[in-house]
Design a protein around this motif. Sequence first.
Motif, PDB file in Angstrom:
ATOM      1  N   LEU A   1       0.706  -1.142  -0.013  1.00  0.00           N
ATOM      2  CA  LEU A   1       0.309  -0.255  -0.242  1.00  0.00           C
ATOM      3  C   LEU A   1       1.058   1.520   0.007  1.00  0.00           C
ATOM      4  CD1 LEU A   1      -2.825  -0.946   2.621  1.00  0.00           C
ATOM      5  CD2 LEU A   1      -2.923  -1.334  -0.292  1.00  0.00           C
ATOM      6  N   VAL A   2       1.548   1.551  -1.127  1.00  0.00           N
ATOM      7  CA  VAL A   2       2.047   2.600  -1.283  1.00  0.00           C
ATOM      8  C   VAL A   2       2.494   3.550  -2.617  1.00  0.00           C
ATOM      9  CG1 VAL A   2       4.262   1.530  -0.172  1.00  0.00           C
ATOM     10  CG2 VAL A   2       4.205   1.196  -2.196  1.00  0.00           C
ATOM     11  N   PRO A   3       2.218   4.277  -3.057  1.00  0.00           N
ATOM     12  CA  PRO A   3       2.418   4.732  -4.095  1.00  0.00           C
ATOM     13  C   PRO A   3       2.921   4.716  -5.559  1.00  0.00           C
ATOM     14  CG  PRO A   3       2.473   6.572  -2.661  1.00  0.00           C
ATOM     15  CD  PRO A   3       2.710   5.716  -1.695  1.00  0.00           C
ATOM     16  N   ALA A   4       2.461   3.808  -6.286  1.00  0.00           N
ATOM     17  CA  ALA A   4       3.251   4.096  -7.025  1.00  0.00           C
ATOM     18  C   ALA A   4       4.523   4.434  -8.262  1.00  0.00           C
ATOM     19  CB  ALA A   4       3.279   2.720  -8.434  1.00  0.00           C
ATOM     20  N   THR A   5       5.256   4.554  -7.183  1.00  0.00           N
ATOM     21  CA  THR A   5       6.506   5.631  -7.634  1.00  0.00           C
ATOM     22  C   THR A   5       7.415   5.105  -8.712  1.00  0.00           C
ATOM     23  OG1 THR A   5       8.011   5.379  -5.370  1.00  0.00           O
ATOM     24  CG2 THR A   5       6.284   7.153  -5.847  1.00  0.00           C
ATOM     25  N   HIS A   6       7.813   3.644  -8.242  1.00  0.00           N
ATOM     26  CA  HIS A   6       8.778   3.183  -9.631  1.00  0.00           C
ATOM     27  C   HIS A   6       8.104   1.604 -10.284  1.00  0.00           C
ATOM     28  CE1 HIS A   6      11.142   5.769  -6.190  1.00  0.00           C
ATOM     29  NE2 HIS A   6      12.323   5.020  -7.042  1.00  0.00           N
ATOM     30  N   GLU A   7       9.410   1.223 -10.915  1.00  0.00           N
ATOM     31  CA  GLU A   7       8.665   0.100 -11.256  1.00  0.00           C
ATOM     32  C   GLU A   7       9.602  -1.066 -11.557  1.00  0.00           C
ATOM     33  OE1 GLU A   7       7.651  -0.851 -14.736  1.00  0.00           O
ATOM     34  OE2 GLU A   7       9.582   0.498 -16.006  1.00  0.00           O
ATOM     35  N   ARG A   8       9.588  -2.115 -10.690  1.00  0.00           N
ATOM     36  CA  ARG A   8      10.798  -3.956 -10.072  1.00  0.00           C
ATOM     37  C   ARG A   8      10.998  -3.924 -11.983  1.00  0.00           C
ATOM     38  NH1 ARG A   8       6.299  -3.749  -6.843  1.00  0.00           N
ATOM     39  NH2 ARG A   8       5.927  -3.301  -4.537  1.00  0.00           N
ATOM     40  N   VAL A   9      12.298  -4.088 -12.013  1.00  0.00           N
ATOM     41  CA  VAL A   9      12.555  -4.578 -13.121  1.00  0.00           C
ATOM     42  C   VAL A   9      13.372  -5.835 -12.266  1.00  0.00           C
ATOM     43  CG1 VAL A   9      13.923  -4.228 -15.211  1.00  0.00           C
ATOM     44  CG2 VAL A   9      12.769  -2.559 -14.259  1.00  0.00           C
ATOM     45  N   TRP A  10      13.464  -6.572 -13.313  1.00  0.00           N
ATOM     46  CA  TRP A  10      14.745  -8.463 -13.242  1.00  0.00           C
ATOM     47  C   TRP A  10      15.638  -7.597 -13.204  1.00  0.00           C
ATOM     48  CZ3 TRP A  10      13.455 -11.381  -9.626  1.00  0.00           C
ATOM     49  CH2 TRP A  10      11.217 -12.002  -9.026  1.00  0.00           C
ATOM     50  N   ASP A  11      16.456  -7.837 -12.471  1.00  0.00           N
ATOM     51  CA  ASP A  11      18.068  -8.403 -12.991  1.00  0.00           C
ATOM     52  C   ASP A  11      19.010  -8.876 -12.301  1.00  0.00           C
ATOM     53  OD1 ASP A  11      21.034  -6.941 -14.244  1.00  0.00           O
ATOM     54  OD2 ASP A  11      19.727  -4.824 -13.782  1.00  0.00           O
ATOM     55  N   PHE A  12      19.326  -9.726 -12.722  1.00  0.00           N
ATOM     56  CA  PHE A  12      20.921 -10.598 -11.841  1.00  0.00           C
ATOM     57  C   PHE A  12      21.615 -10.551 -12.970  1.00  0.00           C
ATOM     58  CE2 PHE A  12      16.184 -12.914 -11.881  1.00  0.00           C
ATOM     59  CZ  PHE A  12      16.229 -13.044 -10.476  1.00  0.00           C
ATOM     60  N   SER A  13      22.050  -9.247 -13.573  1.00  0.00           N
ATOM     61  CA  SER A  13      23.296  -9.034 -14.209  1.00  0.00           C
ATOM     62  C   SER A  13      24.033  -8.291 -13.044  1.00  0.00           C
ATOM     63  CB  SER A  13      23.642  -8.313 -15.627  1.00  0.00           C
ATOM     64  OG  SER A  13      22.842  -6.528 -14.337  1.00  0.00           O
ATOM     65  N   ARG A  14      25.683  -8.602 -13.160  1.00  0.00           N
ATOM     66  CA  ARG A  14      26.725  -8.125 -12.247  1.00  0.00           C
ATOM     67  C   ARG A  14      26.647  -6.845 -12.233  1.00  0.00           C
ATOM     68  NH1 ARG A  14      31.607  -5.189 -12.351  1.00  0.00           N
ATOM     69  NH2 ARG A  14      32.617  -6.282 -10.962  1.00  0.00           N
ATOM     70  N   ALA A  15      26.181  -5.768 -12.728  1.00  0.00           N
ATOM     71  CA  ALA A  15      25.688  -4.067 -13.095  1.00  0.00           C
ATOM     72  C   ALA A  15      24.721  -4.605 -11.812  1.00  0.00           C
ATOM     73  CB  ALA A  15      25.877  -4.120 -14.330  1.00  0.00           C
ATOM     74  N   GLY A  16      24.127  -5.260 -12.678  1.00  0.00           N
ATOM     75  CA  GLY A  16      22.673  -5.144 -11.483  1.00  0.00           C
ATOM     76  C   GLY A  16      22.489  -5.156 -10.159  1.00  0.00           C
ATOM     77  N   VAL A  17      22.855  -6.203  -9.468  1.00  0.00           N
ATOM     78  CA  VAL A  17      23.139  -6.799  -8.163  1.00  0.00           C
ATOM     79  C   VAL A  17      24.039  -6.193  -7.987  1.00  0.00           C
ATOM     80  CG1 VAL A  17      24.948  -8.481  -6.766  1.00  0.00           C
ATOM     81  CG2 VAL A  17      23.104  -9.212  -8.770  1.00  0.00           C
ATOM     82  N   ARG A  18      25.606  -5.139  -8.133  1.00  0.00           N
ATOM     83  CA  ARG A  18      26.202  -4.295  -7.729  1.00  0.00           C
ATOM     84  C   ARG A  18      25.284  -2.702  -7.543  1.00  0.00           C
ATOM     85  NH1 ARG A  18      31.756  -6.321  -7.037  1.00  0.00           N
ATOM     86  NH2 ARG A  18      32.231  -4.071  -7.097  1.00  0.00           N
ATOM     87  N   ARG A  19      24.453  -2.172  -8.796  1.00  0.00           N
ATOM     88  CA  ARG A  19      23.455  -1.051  -8.279  1.00  0.00           C
ATOM     89  C   ARG A  19      22.522  -1.639  -7.618  1.00  0.00           C
ATOM     90  NH1 ARG A  19      18.796   0.428 -12.626  1.00  0.00           N
ATOM     91  NH2 ARG A  19      17.968   2.069 -11.035  1.00  0.00           N
ATOM     92  N   SER A  20      21.592  -2.561  -6.821  1.00  0.00           N
ATOM     93  CA  SER A  20      20.749  -2.832  -5.768  1.00  0.00           C
ATOM     94  C   SER A  20      21.802  -3.311  -4.230  1.00  0.00           C
ATOM     95  CB  SER A  20      20.604  -4.419  -6.333  1.00  0.00           C
ATOM     96  OG  SER A  20      18.790  -4.690  -5.452  1.00  0.00           O
ATOM     97  N   VAL A  21      22.586  -3.375  -4.669  1.00  0.00           N
ATOM     98  CA  VAL A  21      23.189  -3.748  -3.332  1.00  0.00           C
ATOM     99  C   VAL A  21      23.465  -2.246  -2.847  1.00  0.00           C
ATOM    100  CG1 VAL A  21      25.269  -4.229  -1.845  1.00  0.00           C
ATOM    101  CG2 VAL A  21      24.267  -6.120  -3.409  1.00  0.00           C
TER     102      VAL A  21
END
Length: 311
Positions: free
Chosen positions: A88-108
């Motif tokens: 129950l939050v405003p949809a300010t973002h969307e979730r994008v699947w990303d299991f790449s090295r760059a995506g993992v490092r960005r997520s952390v």
Amino acid sequence: MTSLGLGCAQLGNLHIEVTDEDATAIVDAAWAAGVRFFDTAPHYGLGLSERRLGAALAGRPRGECTVSSKVGRVLEPVDGSGRDTDFLVPATHERVWDFSRAGVRRSVEESLARLNLDRLDVALIHDAQHRADEAIGEAFPALVELRAEGVVGAIGTGSADVPYLTRFVRECEPDTVLVAGRYTLLEQPALAELLPACEAAGTSVVNGGVFNSGLLAHERPHTGLTYDYRAAAPDLVERAAAIADVCARHGTTLPAAAIAFAAGHPAVSTVLVGADSADQVRRNAELFASAPPPSVWSALVEAGLIATVPA
């Protein structure tokens, strides 16, 4: 990790909206009860859970708590005015699947910013059962790198999918896995292969979803409660009620037995329980501390309601 942990999805307004003050009170109550393991994720409230957890832990001794978050979904800003479907939050973002090295490092990196931390104690690949090859071949090696750099501590994955978790443990031998709702008083599909694989690999198990999202959280199960976040089917309600009857005859309750059973396997290091109020945290901590009589397990086995007596 403490043997009882706080699942922080509710801090992201999972199905129930809580205020910032209530979120802080939940964490405060957990800390007062001795809980020092806190599990969150970017997915929970589009980052809201991480921000609230970080704020609630600010000022507490960093070395005394273990914070776990997850990778696999990155949050991309969107220009929208709607509401998120799960939280129950405003949809300010969307979730994008990303299991790449760059995506993992960005997520952390983004999780650390929201949590206001410089290191994650635990980093888990989140719900990768439909993209297992990417999780094993790309995301896990990225976490190995981050662990070597000291950016994260223990690494692994979390899911409700037992075949995926078993494959992951056998191929990666991770430090830890989070099993969601698959080793509970109601059902134990993790028992046959996953938990033995974890013992063989030296992988510690965080056991989450121990109430199956609500059905086992009440002393008297009834229609309208949820199982895996959907309305529980009549046969599941009936089975939970039968377990509750046995518990009552042996001087305990269904929720107390559910927590004790979930903690009972030797591979399980931590039972992870969520709460949407400080009172629920205190209740769950009290249940965790109240061991049911051993006779209840043999009675449940004899009734065909569980497969084995917990250790």
